[in-house]
Design an enzyme around this catalytic site. Structure first.
Site, PDB file in Angstrom:
ATOM      1  N   HIS B 121      86.048  40.475 -58.355  1.00 12.32           N
ATOM      2  CA  HIS B 121      87.218  40.094 -59.139  1.00 12.32           C
ATOM      3  C   HIS B 121      86.990  40.619 -60.562  1.00 12.32           C
ATOM      4  CE1 HIS B 121      89.922  37.260 -61.234  1.00 12.32           C
ATOM      5  NE2 HIS B 121      90.513  37.088 -60.064  1.00 12.32           N
ATOM      6  N   ASP B 198      79.125  34.562 -57.693  1.00 11.05           N
ATOM      7  CA  ASP B 198      80.426  33.964 -57.988  1.00 11.05           C
ATOM      8  C   ASP B 198      80.900  33.273 -56.706  1.00 11.05           C
ATOM      9  OD1 ASP B 198      83.128  33.480 -58.176  1.00 11.05           O
ATOM     10  OD2 ASP B 198      83.676  35.517 -58.791  1.00 11.05           O
ATOM     11  N   GLN B 201      85.465  31.849 -54.377  1.00 11.11           N
ATOM     12  CA  GLN B 201      86.200  31.976 -53.119  1.00 11.11           C
ATOM     13  C   GLN B 201      85.446  31.369 -51.934  1.00 11.11           C
ATOM     14  OE1 GLN B 201      89.277  33.026 -52.582  1.00 11.11           O
ATOM     15  NE2 GLN B 201      89.590  33.432 -54.751  1.00 11.11           N
ATOM     16  N   LYS B 224      89.990  25.597 -56.596  1.00 12.71           N
ATOM     17  CA  LYS B 224      89.954  26.259 -55.282  1.00 12.71           C
ATOM     18  C   LYS B 224      89.534  25.279 -54.182  1.00 12.71           C
ATOM     19  CE  LYS B 224      89.927  30.615 -57.160  1.00 12.71           C
ATOM     20  NZ  LYS B 224      91.128  31.435 -57.272  1.00 12.71           N
ATOM     21  N   CYS B 362      93.622  41.195 -58.899  1.00 10.59           N
ATOM     22  CA  CYS B 362      92.578  41.290 -59.937  1.00 10.59           C
ATOM     23  C   CYS B 362      91.333  41.966 -59.398  1.00 10.59           C
ATOM     24  CB  CYS B 362      92.236  39.923 -60.515  1.00 10.59           C
ATOM     25  SG  CYS B 362      93.616  39.131 -61.327  1.00 10.59           S
TER      26      CYS B 362
END
Lengths: 140, 404
Positions: B121, B198, B201, B224, B362
């Protein structure tokens, strides 16, 4: 025809559609049928980049009237461009500067001109106005 | 027993209509919807114990502080962090990444190397590019294959004693690929590099065990995982967090202030300048409780069923191509239809009440890799149903017929 009259004509046309499907089908037809911009202007010099779709705009002065051509890679965007061009092209720069764009709301395409859509159309309207200001300065 | 009909009743928003049609929400990778229990915890906070934390002697402040710190412990336990102060509250993943990138500005030298994956991202690319500009470090990229999987052999070749940092997402937002982070972490550690994963997600689908993974930094956003927006956490190993300088100055993060010298507070407060998103932190804890009560194993199993069903049904549409066909992926389907622009498809789906994301998500480098302007992305959550997938498929067919 004055910009205001053309806008009213467009509003009347769109008023005939019963639902969004018909409106979108019409936009798609407009988008498909109009060859909008000369390929030589479909370059990065004339591009308005949006997150979603790209728009190219070109303007030239013909006498005291401003002629716009434009294109997009997305067909619905292209259909809206066709409507914008019909309203604003072949008008004097001063009339374009003075014109308002509220008719887009009235024909039910407001969401496409929302900045959150990031499809280049908001910038296109701004660009049309900027071209008009630039050419008006030149005419003065 | 996983019961989707019962679960759907927990989400008030799923009852609403969009453009005259029942909402079909398939933009879960952008943000998840909020169950009533989380909404209630927000209402409860502002109705009953709203106060600034860590500084008041009065009862409300104490109560708010306790609840906020309890949330930190819930998050610590969820991710199996060794210590509660290794959990730093941030405004979300982007803030967490920037905090680490900023900290590394003082640790990197010219010629050092940092390695990033090609499927990040923008929020996990740009802060590192800025870091490289500030320090003269060099950014190296792990390429991907057509399926949207990282080329691990090339990754191994990129690593050397010059590598100081590796950053990669656990799950790709645009493609849904689950990356082999165990391998990425252990290989990086062999050359002495730190790793930031990261987890934005991954968090809604997979519980990362940070101790077992031996990861140095892991980032998550509450919104999320059924929590509110504007809050998230950075997990960092204690040693690393002690090494990094503070990110922002202000109240809460200091031990002692004079005009000659300020000493910084202990972890985690060193990185939590100013009044935090107290309510958000507490609601984040409630959201994790909610999801844990359903069970992440049950969630993963059900979402995988949705993914397989949707993949099969969508591929029946002539001219439809799916981007991101990794063996291990979460419930994300990025697709295009030959000759059609994703914006046009998304606009028509919206009119049908179906929320999908269109565009480059993104993640422009991925779109450049596939040479496409963007995709339509449908991302699933445990409250979605097969019936909703049928509505999506019908909607895509309708859009295709209108546009072609």
């Amino acid at each position: 025809m004055k910009i205001k009259e053309i806008q009213e004509e467009i509003i009347d046309e769109f008023a005939m559609f019963e639902d969004w499907m018909q409106r979108y089908e019409y936009m798609i037809e407009l988008g498909k049928s109009l060859p909008l911009i000369d390929e030589q202007f479909k370059t990065d010099d004339y591009i308005i980049k949006g997150c979603q779709s790209k728009v190219w705009v070109h303007a030239k002065l013909d006498g005291n009237k401003l002629i716009f051509t434009a294109d997009s890679d997305a067909i619905i965007t292209k259909g809206i461009i066709a409507v914008l061009i019909r309203a604003f092209s072949n008008q004097t720069p001063q009339d374009i500067i003075d014109a308002d764009t509220a008719f887009i709301d009235e024909i039910g395409l407001k969401e496409h001109l929302s900045p959150t859509r990031a499809n280049g159309l908001v910038s296109m309207v701004k660009q049309i106005k900027l071209y008009a200001i630039a050419y008006q300065t030149q005419l003065n | 027993m996983f019961n989707v009909e019962k679960i759907r009743k927990d989400f008030p928003i799923l009852n609403r209509k969009v453009n005259g049609n029942p909402l079909v929400y398939f933009d879960n990778a952008a943000t998840s919807q909020t169950p009533l229990v989380v909404i209630n915890s927000i209402v409860d906070y502002y109705s009953n114990y709203n106060a600034n934390i860590h500084r008041g002697v009065h009862a409300l402040s104490q109560e708010a502080t306790d609840k906020y710190e309890q949330a930190r412990i819930k998050i610590q336990k969820h991710f199996n962090a060794a210590k509660a102060h290794e959990i730093i509250f941030t405004s979300g993943t982007t803030h967490a990444i920037n905090l680490v990138a900023n900290g590394f500005s003082s640790l990197l030298n010219k010629g050092d190397e940092v390695v990033v994956s090609a499927m990040e991202h923008h929020s996990n690319i740009v802060p590192w590019q800025m870091l490289c500009e500030r320090t003269g470090a060099i950014l190296k990229v792990i390429p991907i294959n057509q399926e949207g999987e990282l080329l691990i052999d090339i990754y191994q070749d990129l690593l050397s004693e010059k590598t100081k940092l590796v950053f990669c997402n656990h799950v790709s937002n645009a493609l849904g690929t689950i990356n082999p982070i165990e391998k990425i972490i252990s290989e990086a550690h062999q050359v002495g590099a730190a790793v930031l994963i990261d987890g934005a997600q991954a968090a809604p689908h997979i519980v990362a065990n940070v101790e077992e993974l031996d990861v140095d930094f892991y980032t998550v956003s509450a919104h999320k995982v059924c929590g509110p927006t504007g809050v998230g956490v950075l997990y960092g190993k204690e040693d690393w967090l002690n090494k990094l300088p503070p990110y922002q100055g202000g109240g809460e993060m200091i031990a002692e202030v004079t005009f000659e010298k300020t000493t910084y507070a202990e972890l985690p407060h060193k990185f939590e300048a100013g009044t935090p998103n107290i309510c958000g932190g507490i609601a984040f804890g409630t959201a994790l409780d909610y999801m844990n009560a359903i069970g992440f194993d049950a969630i993963a199993l059900y979402e995988n069923e949705l993914l397989r069903y949707a993949t099969k049904k969508l591929l029946e549409i002539d001219g439809l191509k799916i981007y991101g066909t990794a063996k291990h992926k979460t419930g994300v389907i990025s697709f295009n239809i030959e000759g059609l622009h994703p914006y046009d498809i998304g606009s028509i789906l919206d009119k049908l009440g179906i929320a999908v994301r269109t565009g480059h998500h993104c993640a422009q480098p991925i779109m450049d890799f596939y040479k496409i302007p963007g995709t339509v992305r449908a991302s699933f959550s445990f409250y979605n149903t097969k019936e909703e997938i049928d509505i999506l498929v019908q909607g895509v067919i309708r859009a295709k017929n209108m546009l072609q």
